[in-house]
Design a protein around this motif. Structure first.
Motif: not given
Length: 208
Positions: A80-91
């Motif tokens: 879950v944290q990995s997916v959230r980090a991926a989504l937050a990594s760029t706009s």
């Protein structure tokens, strides 16, 4: 020295701080559960793998199921944290899709094999396990659906349905890729699945 080598090299009875001991036991348990499955694994095997006595193991985990659930919690949260980090990594939404697919492929390729405990468990008839497996899929999808809802005119229920589809595609293709022997390089595999996913999701209207 790798973590496995450290586990093998640690003399039985070496005293560790409680948190470090717990992490050591979880690491040993993961190796045994991944290799043998829940039903075939024994607490004796885990204690031996960790280089501790069974009483020490039971001081931290009252039973085999408690140990298995602790591992599940750890590795479900990691995804879950990995997916959230991926989504937050760029706009940039195209890059968000690519980063999310990469998160799943990296998760299943991890040499510890933790994804097998989450997605290929032989204990899914146990309600506590089933609940965790269902929850990690929904939590990942909810993270994706939040982005879809923010960026499109779709209502939340439709955004969630699309998110479940995207995450399901990522999980199933990543697992297939690994089981097929990784014949396609990981960067190529993630690019292909990202392209497929983006061409679908990009067709939905943005706000305004």
């Amino acid at each position: 020295m790798t973590a496995i080598e450290q586990t093998e090299a640690r003399p039985r009875g070496t005293r560790l701080p409680r948190r470090a001991r717990r992490n050591q036991l979880l690491g040993a348990a993961q190796e045994v559960f991944v290799a043998q499955g829940y039903h075939a694994a024994a607490m004796d095997d885990i204690a031996e793998r960790a280089g501790v006595s069974k009483p020490v193991l039971y001081q931290h985990f009252p039973g085999k199921l408690d140990l298995y659930l602790a591992l599940l919690d750890q590795h479900c949260e990691a995804l879950v944290q990995s997916v959230r980090a991926a989504l937050a990594s760029t706009s940039d939404n195209k890059h968000r899709v690519a980063a999310t697919m990469e998160a799943y492929f990296a998760y299943v390729e991890d040499e510890g094999g933790a994804f097998r405990l989450v997605f290929e468990s032989d204990l899914t008839n146990e309600p506590a396990v089933r609940d965790r497996v269902d929850k990690v899929s929904l939590d990942c999808a909810e993270a994706v659906s939040e982005v879809i809802s923010e960026d499109t005119d779709l209502p939340p229920d439709q955004a969630m349905l699309l998110a479940v589809g995207l995450c399901g595609m990522a999980q199933i293709t990543a697992r297939y890729w690994l089981s097929a022997g990784q014949k396609v390089p990981r960067d190529t595999a993630t690019r292909l699945i990202s392209s497929l996913s983006w061409r679908g999701i990009a067709g939905f209207p943005m706000h305004g």
